[in-house]
Design a protein around this motif. Structure first.
Motif, short mmCIF file in Angstrom:
data_model
loop_
_atom_site.label_atom_id
_atom_site.label_comp_id
_atom_site.label_asym_id
_atom_site.label_seq_id
_atom_site.Cartn_x
_atom_site.Cartn_y
_atom_site.Cartn_z
N GLN A 199 -15.56 5.26 -57.08
CA GLN A 199 -16.45 4.09 -56.98
C GLN A 199 -15.70 2.80 -56.71
O GLN A 199 -16.26 1.84 -56.18
CB GLN A 199 -17.28 3.98 -58.26
N ALA A 200 -14.42 2.77 -57.05
CA ALA A 200 -13.60 1.57 -56.81
C ALA A 200 -13.39 1.31 -55.33
O ALA A 200 -12.93 0.22 -54.95
CB ALA A 200 -12.25 1.71 -57.51
N TYR A 201 -13.70 2.28 -54.48
CA TYR A 201 -13.53 2.14 -53.03
C TYR A 201 -14.85 2.37 -52.28
O TYR A 201 -14.85 2.80 -51.14
CB TYR A 201 -12.47 3.11 -52.52
N ASP A 202 -15.96 2.07 -52.90
CA ASP A 202 -17.28 2.25 -52.29
C ASP A 202 -18.00 0.91 -52.32
O ASP A 202 -18.25 0.35 -53.39
CB ASP A 202 -18.06 3.31 -53.09
N ALA A 203 -18.32 0.36 -51.14
CA ALA A 203 -18.91 -0.98 -51.07
C ALA A 203 -20.23 -1.06 -51.82
O ALA A 203 -20.48 -2.02 -52.56
CB ALA A 203 -19.09 -1.39 -49.62
N VAL A 204 -21.09 -0.06 -51.63
CA VAL A 204 -22.40 -0.08 -52.30
C VAL A 204 -22.22 -0.03 -53.81
O VAL A 204 -22.89 -0.76 -54.56
CB VAL A 204 -23.28 1.07 -51.79
N GLU A 205 -21.33 0.81 -54.29
CA GLU A 205 -21.08 0.91 -55.73
C GLU A 205 -20.51 -0.39 -56.28
O GLU A 205 -20.87 -0.84 -57.38
CB GLU A 205 -20.14 2.08 -56.02
N LEU A 206 -19.59 -1.01 -55.56
CA LEU A 206 -18.98 -2.25 -56.02
C LEU A 206 -20.02 -3.38 -56.10
O LEU A 206 -20.03 -4.15 -57.06
CB LEU A 206 -17.84 -2.64 -55.09
N ILE A 207 -20.87 -3.47 -55.07
CA ILE A 207 -21.92 -4.50 -55.10
C ILE A 207 -22.88 -4.24 -56.24
O ILE A 207 -23.27 -5.16 -56.98
CB ILE A 207 -22.66 -4.53 -53.75
N THR A 208 -23.27 -2.99 -56.43
CA THR A 208 -24.19 -2.63 -57.50
C THR A 208 -23.60 -2.98 -58.87
O THR A 208 -24.33 -3.38 -59.79
CB THR A 208 -24.52 -1.13 -57.43
N ALA A 209 -22.28 -2.87 -58.98
CA ALA A 209 -21.60 -3.18 -60.25
C ALA A 209 -21.38 -4.67 -60.45
O ALA A 209 -20.85 -5.08 -61.48
CB ALA A 209 -20.28 -2.43 -60.32
N GLY A 210 -21.75 -5.49 -59.45
CA GLY A 210 -21.66 -6.93 -59.62
C GLY A 210 -20.63 -7.65 -58.79
O GLY A 210 -20.53 -8.88 -58.88
N ALA A 211 -19.86 -6.95 -57.97
CA ALA A 211 -18.88 -7.62 -57.13
C ALA A 211 -19.59 -8.46 -56.07
O ALA A 211 -20.68 -8.10 -55.61
CB ALA A 211 -17.95 -6.59 -56.47
N ARG A 212 -18.97 -9.56 -55.68
CA ARG A 212 -19.57 -10.47 -54.71
C ARG A 212 -18.78 -10.48 -53.41
O ARG A 212 -17.60 -10.10 -53.38
CB ARG A 212 -19.62 -11.89 -55.28
N LEU A 213 -19.45 -10.92 -52.36
CA LEU A 213 -18.85 -10.97 -51.04
C LEU A 213 -18.81 -12.40 -50.51
O LEU A 213 -19.69 -13.20 -50.82
CB LEU A 213 -19.67 -10.12 -50.06
N PRO A 214 -17.81 -12.71 -49.67
CA PRO A 214 -17.89 -13.94 -48.89
C PRO A 214 -18.96 -13.76 -47.81
O PRO A 214 -19.59 -12.70 -47.75
CB PRO A 214 -16.48 -14.04 -48.28
N PRO A 215 -19.20 -14.76 -46.96
CA PRO A 215 -20.17 -14.57 -45.88
C PRO A 215 -19.95 -13.25 -45.13
O PRO A 215 -18.82 -12.92 -44.76
CB PRO A 215 -19.92 -15.78 -44.98
N LEU A 216 -21.06 -12.52 -44.93
CA LEU A 216 -20.99 -11.14 -44.43
C LEU A 216 -21.82 -10.99 -43.17
O LEU A 216 -22.97 -11.44 -43.10
CB LEU A 216 -21.51 -10.17 -45.50
#
Length: 280
Positions: A199-216
């Motif tokens: 999960q540490a290398y899955d974008a959907v999992e990371l976003i679901t866990a609360g990680a944020r992105l710069p402009p995408l």
């Protein structure tokens, strides 16, 4: 760092280098486009991460990015997609989706891969440090983008390093590698059987866990034959909506997974990054 080649291109230079990579335990090549602005000043830098089977050369010869990088005054660094060399292990069956050309931008934990396949450390730490030391780039203005496996890499690296990158974009990224055949094969080999580690290398999992992105920004072709089984752009859209992340994610009618697709929209992506990289 040894220069392998240089070619004049849109009044800038398309360069190729090789160096001994400590994180990958082998000699690596990477390509760099320096715009004409780099002859008199440090320029922002955009890292491109390529997809399965690619080297550092596919993007620079097929995408047509140099014209736009020259216009916007941005350097583009294109690393290889995996460690290389006679001692570097490869898929025993010679498959294209694991081993050489398929590093998946992770740090492998399982032998024999863990001795070489540490692409995450290479992209996040070793290569940028080398580039900043030897080339006229502004390390404080970085962005990242990629295609397919490299789109996965760009998304997860941006998610795992908040504040590092001004913007992130992708063409046809593998959005949920823990839920597709490519990711399941690669992660089992590199990371082991514990799916929680994946999960540490899955974008959907990371976003679901609360990680944020710069402009995408993401572009996905509707005629991409990998869309339904491997890429899952719909899950990225759903995850961003659920977490209130503003994202420009577009489906493009009739486009497939190829570099023809990338070349069609590369100008828009570089302009998107330019706006973020030039902001004060």
């Amino acid at each position: 760092m040894e220069k392998v080649s240089e070619v004049r291109c849109f009044d800038g230079w398309q360069l190729r280098y090789k160096h001994r990579a400590a994180s990958l335990n082998c000699v690596m090549h990477f390509s760099v486009y320096l715009p004409p602005h780099a002859e008199t000043q440090r320029v922002p830098v955009l890292y491109w991460l390529s997809g399965l089977t690619c080297t550092d050369e596919n993007f620079v010869t097929k995408a047509g990015a140099q014209r736009y990088a020259a216009e916007h005054g941005i350097a583009i660094v294109a690393p290889d997609t995996s460690p290389r060399g006679d001692n570097v292990p490869d898929d025993p069956e010679g498959a294209y989706d694991f081993g050489l050309g398929a590093g998946f931008y992770v740090n492998a934990t399982q032998p024999p891969w863990s001795s070489y396949y540490r692409m995450y450390d290479y992209i996040v730490d070793e290569l940028p440090a080398l580039v900043a030391e030897h080339l006229p780039v502004d390390a404080g203005r970085e962005s990242v983008f990629g295609h397919s496996m490299g789109g996965h890499g760009a998304l997860t690296i941006a998610l795992k390093n908040p504040g590092r990158f001004r913007s992130v974009s992708a063409f046809a990224p593998i959005c949920a590698p823990t839920q597709c055949p490519w990711g399941e094969k690669a992660f089992t080999g590199y990371l082991g059987n514990n799916r929680e580690d994946w999960q540490a290398y899955d974008a959907v999992e990371l976003i679901t866990a609360g990680a944020r992105l710069p402009p995408l920004k993401v572009d996905q072709g509707r005629s991409d034959n990998f869309l339904a089984e491997q890429l899952h752009a719909d899950r990225l859209i759903q995850a961003c909506k659920a977490k209130g992340i503003a994202a420009d994610i577009q489906y493009r009618d009739d486009y497939d997974h190829s570099y023809f697709f990338i070349a069609s929209f590369i100008g828009e992506h570089i302009a998107f990054h330019s706006a973020a990289l030039s902001a004060q």
